[in-house]
Design a protein around this motif. Structure first.
Motif, PDB file in Angstrom:
ATOM      1  N   GLN A 289       0.825  -1.217   0.000  1.00  8.21           N
ATOM      2  CA  GLN A 289       0.000   0.000   0.000  1.00  8.21           C
ATOM      3  C   GLN A 289       0.861   1.270   0.000  1.00  8.21           C
ATOM      4  OE1 GLN A 289      -3.678  -0.275   0.171  1.00  8.21           O
ATOM      5  NE2 GLN A 289      -3.044  -2.328  -0.425  1.00  8.21           N
ATOM      6  N   ASP A 290       2.181   1.114  -0.212  1.00  7.94           N
ATOM      7  CA  ASP A 290       3.073   2.286  -0.081  1.00  7.94           C
ATOM      8  C   ASP A 290       2.823   3.368  -1.128  1.00  7.94           C
ATOM      9  OD1 ASP A 290       3.907   0.150  -1.670  1.00  7.94           O
ATOM     10  OD2 ASP A 290       5.952   0.895  -1.789  1.00  7.94           O
ATOM     11  N   PHE A 291       2.180   3.002  -2.214  1.00  3.44           N
ATOM     12  CA  PHE A 291       1.807   3.932  -3.279  1.00  3.44           C
ATOM     13  C   PHE A 291       0.894   5.052  -2.738  1.00  3.44           C
ATOM     14  CE2 PHE A 291      -1.578   4.611  -6.507  1.00  3.44           C
ATOM     15  CZ  PHE A 291      -0.823   5.031  -7.585  1.00  3.44           C
ATOM     16  N   ILE A 292       0.028   4.670  -1.797  1.00  4.36           N
ATOM     17  CA  ILE A 292      -0.990   5.631  -1.320  1.00  4.36           C
ATOM     18  C   ILE A 292      -0.372   6.815  -0.570  1.00  4.36           C
ATOM     19  CG2 ILE A 292      -2.986   5.872   0.224  1.00  4.36           C
ATOM     20  CD1 ILE A 292      -3.911   3.125  -0.773  1.00  4.36           C
ATOM     21  N   PRO A 293       0.454   6.586   0.477  1.00  6.68           N
ATOM     22  CA  PRO A 293       1.023   7.756   1.156  1.00  6.68           C
ATOM     23  C   PRO A 293       1.930   8.601   0.265  1.00  6.68           C
ATOM     24  CG  PRO A 293       1.862   5.689   2.095  1.00  6.68           C
ATOM     25  CD  PRO A 293       0.774   5.328   1.152  1.00  6.68           C
ATOM     26  N   VAL A 298       2.205  14.089  -2.591  1.00  2.00           N
ATOM     27  CA  VAL A 298       2.236  14.909  -3.810  1.00  2.00           C
ATOM     28  C   VAL A 298       0.974  15.775  -3.883  1.00  2.00           C
ATOM     29  CG1 VAL A 298       2.258  14.838  -6.339  1.00  2.00           C
ATOM     30  CG2 VAL A 298       3.655  13.228  -5.037  1.00  2.00           C
ATOM     31  N   PHE A 299      -0.180  15.147  -3.640  1.00  2.00           N
ATOM     32  CA  PHE A 299      -1.444  15.892  -3.713  1.00  2.00           C
ATOM     33  C   PHE A 299      -1.498  16.994  -2.649  1.00  2.00           C
ATOM     34  CE2 PHE A 299      -3.726  12.249  -5.989  1.00  2.00           C
ATOM     35  CZ  PHE A 299      -3.880  12.973  -7.155  1.00  2.00           C
ATOM     36  N   GLU A 300      -0.978  16.694  -1.473  1.00  2.00           N
ATOM     37  CA  GLU A 300      -1.041  17.686  -0.395  1.00  2.00           C
ATOM     38  C   GLU A 300      -0.231  18.939  -0.768  1.00  2.00           C
ATOM     39  OE1 GLU A 300      -0.280  16.109   3.472  1.00  2.00           O
ATOM     40  OE2 GLU A 300      -0.617  18.033   4.452  1.00  2.00           O
ATOM     41  N   GLY A 301       0.956  18.711  -1.366  1.00  2.00           N
ATOM     42  CA  GLY A 301       1.778  19.844  -1.813  1.00  2.00           C
ATOM     43  C   GLY A 301       1.030  20.666  -2.858  1.00  2.00           C
ATOM     44  N   ALA A 380      -5.294  17.537  -9.899  1.00  9.26           N
ATOM     45  CA  ALA A 380      -4.620  16.289 -10.273  1.00  9.26           C
ATOM     46  C   ALA A 380      -3.800  16.493 -11.543  1.00  9.26           C
ATOM     47  CB  ALA A 380      -5.653  15.189 -10.465  1.00  9.26           C
ATOM     48  N   THR A 381      -2.864  17.435 -11.478  1.00  5.91           N
ATOM     49  CA  THR A 381      -1.961  17.665 -12.598  1.00  5.91           C
ATOM     50  C   THR A 381      -0.641  18.210 -12.044  1.00  5.91           C
ATOM     51  OG1 THR A 381      -1.769  18.692 -14.772  1.00  5.91           O
ATOM     52  CG2 THR A 381      -2.837  20.008 -13.101  1.00  5.91           C
ATOM     53  N   SER A 382       0.360  18.376 -12.894  1.00  3.48           N
ATOM     54  CA  SER A 382       1.708  18.700 -12.393  1.00  3.48           C
ATOM     55  C   SER A 382       1.772  20.071 -11.718  1.00  3.48           C
ATOM     56  CB  SER A 382       2.692  18.683 -13.556  1.00  3.48           C
ATOM     57  OG  SER A 382       2.456  19.808 -14.379  1.00  3.48           O
ATOM     58  N   ASN A 383       2.771  20.221 -10.811  1.00  2.24           N
ATOM     59  CA  ASN A 383       2.952  21.501 -10.127  1.00  2.24           C
ATOM     60  C   ASN A 383       3.191  22.633 -11.121  1.00  2.24           C
ATOM     61  OD1 ASN A 383       2.940  19.801  -7.915  1.00  2.24           O
ATOM     62  ND2 ASN A 383       4.364  21.100  -6.796  1.00  2.24           N
ATOM     63  N   ALA A 384       3.982  22.328 -12.162  1.00  2.48           N
ATOM     64  CA  ALA A 384       4.314  23.373 -13.142  1.00  2.48           C
ATOM     65  C   ALA A 384       3.030  23.875 -13.807  1.00  2.48           C
ATOM     66  CB  ALA A 384       5.275  22.806 -14.182  1.00  2.48           C
TER      67      ALA A 384
END
Ligand code: PLP
Length: 401
Positions: A289-293, A298-301, A380-384
């Motif tokens: 399940q390590d994919f989830i955290p 990433v989403f939180e940032g 749900a897309t890149s930071n840039a």
């Protein structure tokens, strides 16, 4: 000739989120520089171990019809997930697996709703809830929430909305479109109201369960209030948590009579969900399940970036949501202004249209989710891309006069 379309379908609107995404795609195809922040799916790929499980299933010939509402192995994996993550005990006979989270809800509605029944839907809501209720002949009843209350339903508002016709309350936490999630305490207060109305069932849409940020602790109503367990359908799926939107697997735990009725609906409509996707979902739920955290961080940032940049835009107010990958800023202060091309910003739809025309940023207007004047951004897309989009939104807001 009068339209051959059924009365049931005439009550239904086409999905506004899909319409915005289609418009953004069309503009892109014409060569315009477009950033679409309208899609409701993670931008990560499905993890390799899950793909491998699907390939293995195909090689092993697990390519035939299965039990209508899910293979026993997946039902067991779902039951184990509910026990491990939510403290809920379900037997196999209490688990439904459908071709996506959306069909879980539709099958539950189809199995229970009659004309005249009411479905309580807090607004802003996910676009499909009212239309699914309407397709099944029922009447959606909306409870408008407020930005000042983080878009969450107050217990008094819930009590007021319940009538003798109420069949379901839909609770979506974390929410699409606001990202708002209910605390334990808030769920307990809603549960206290529901205890006075034994005929009201609860559909807990927990599909964004794993996308929750900071110290926030996710919980679900059947766990918070065991006296509601017998009349709650706790729905979830692999789409958002495991980046598996295309695989089409959703699931739910609930009372045996309801699970059986949902299976009857499936037996005469879709039959089983894709056998290969079911085996992939067994691996998703039982595997690492390590994919989830990792995704969560990433989403939180991205959430922090978007909220901070939007709150710097002139006239926008953007609350900090607890979860999902959406923000729902309000444009109240901008209503009545004009864009440089003369377009009047009369409402949130006009805002979204003018923003797309001027800066090529596609967002979905709040009216589509039943609460104006706001709009939804999916981060749900890149930071840039998010930084670029938010800078464009800031420029657009500053250009309004
Ligand atoms: C709140 C909510 N519930 C359910 C779903 C359905 O998910 P699925 O893609 O598994 O049908 C979605 C998808 O966007 C959603 O946002």
């Amino acid at each position: 000739m009068s339209s051959p379309v059924s009365h049931a379908l005439k009550r239904v609107k086409p999905s506004a989120t899909m319409a915005v995404s289609a418009k953004a795609r069309a503009l892109k195809a014409q060569g315009r520089d477009i950033i679409a922040l309208s899609a409701g799916e993670p931008d990560f790929d499905t993890p390799e171990n899950i793909k491998e499980a699907a390939i293995r299933a195909m090689r092993e010939g697990k390519t035939k019809y299965t039990d209508v509402d899910g293979i026993p192995e997946l039902k067991d994996a779902v039951a184990a997930k509910y026990k491990r993550e939510n403290g809920l005990e379900y037997k196999r006979s209490q688990i439904n697996v459908s071709p996506g989270g959306k069909p879980v809800i539709f099958n539950a509605f189809m199995a229970t709703l009659n004309p005249g029944d009411e479905v309580i839907i807090p607004a802003p809501y996910w676009v499909s809830y009212p239309d699914m209720a309407l397709l099944c002949g029922a009447t959606p009843v909306f409870i408008e929430t407020r930005l000042e209350e983080s878009f969450k339903v107050r217990p008094e508002a819930l009590a007021k909305a319940i009538t003798p016709h109420t069949k379901w309350l839909l609770l979506n936490s974390p929410s699409n479109p606001s990202g708002a999630a209910y605390t334990r305490h808030e769920l307990k207060a809603l549960a206290a109201v529901l205890l006075d109305f034994p005929n009201v069932m609860v559909l807990a849409d927990d599909i964004y369960e794993h996308l929750i940020y900071g110290d926030f602790k996710f919980d679900t109503i059947a766990h918070i209030e065991p006296r509601l367990y017998d009349r709650t359908l706790t729905m979830n799926g692999v789409s958002k948590a495991y980046s598996m939107t295309g695989w089409r697997i959703g699931f739910a735990g609930g009372p045996e009579w309801l699970i059986k009725a949902m299976s009857t609906v499936m037996a005469q409509t879709t039959s089983n969900p894709c056998s290969i996707s079911q085996w992939a979902s067994v691996e998703a739920l039982n595997g690492p399940q390590d994919f989830i955290p990792k995704n969560k961080r990433v989403f939180e940032g991205r959430r922090d970036l978007v909220v901070s940049m939007l709150n710097q835009a002139k006239g926008l107010k953007c609350p900090m949501p607890e979860g999902a990958f959406y923000v729902y800023p309000c444009v109240e202060e901008l209503i009545g202004k004009r864009a440089p091309n003369g377009a009047a910003i009369e409402n949130d739809e006009a805002f979204a249209t003018a923003l797309l025309d001027a800066e090529g940023v596609a967002v979905v207007h709040g009216a589509a989710f039943g609460l104006s004047p706001c709009f939804r951004i999916s981060y749900a897309t890149s930071n840039a891309e998010l930084e670029d989009a938010c800078a464009r939104i800031q420029r657009f807001c500053a250009s309004l006069s």
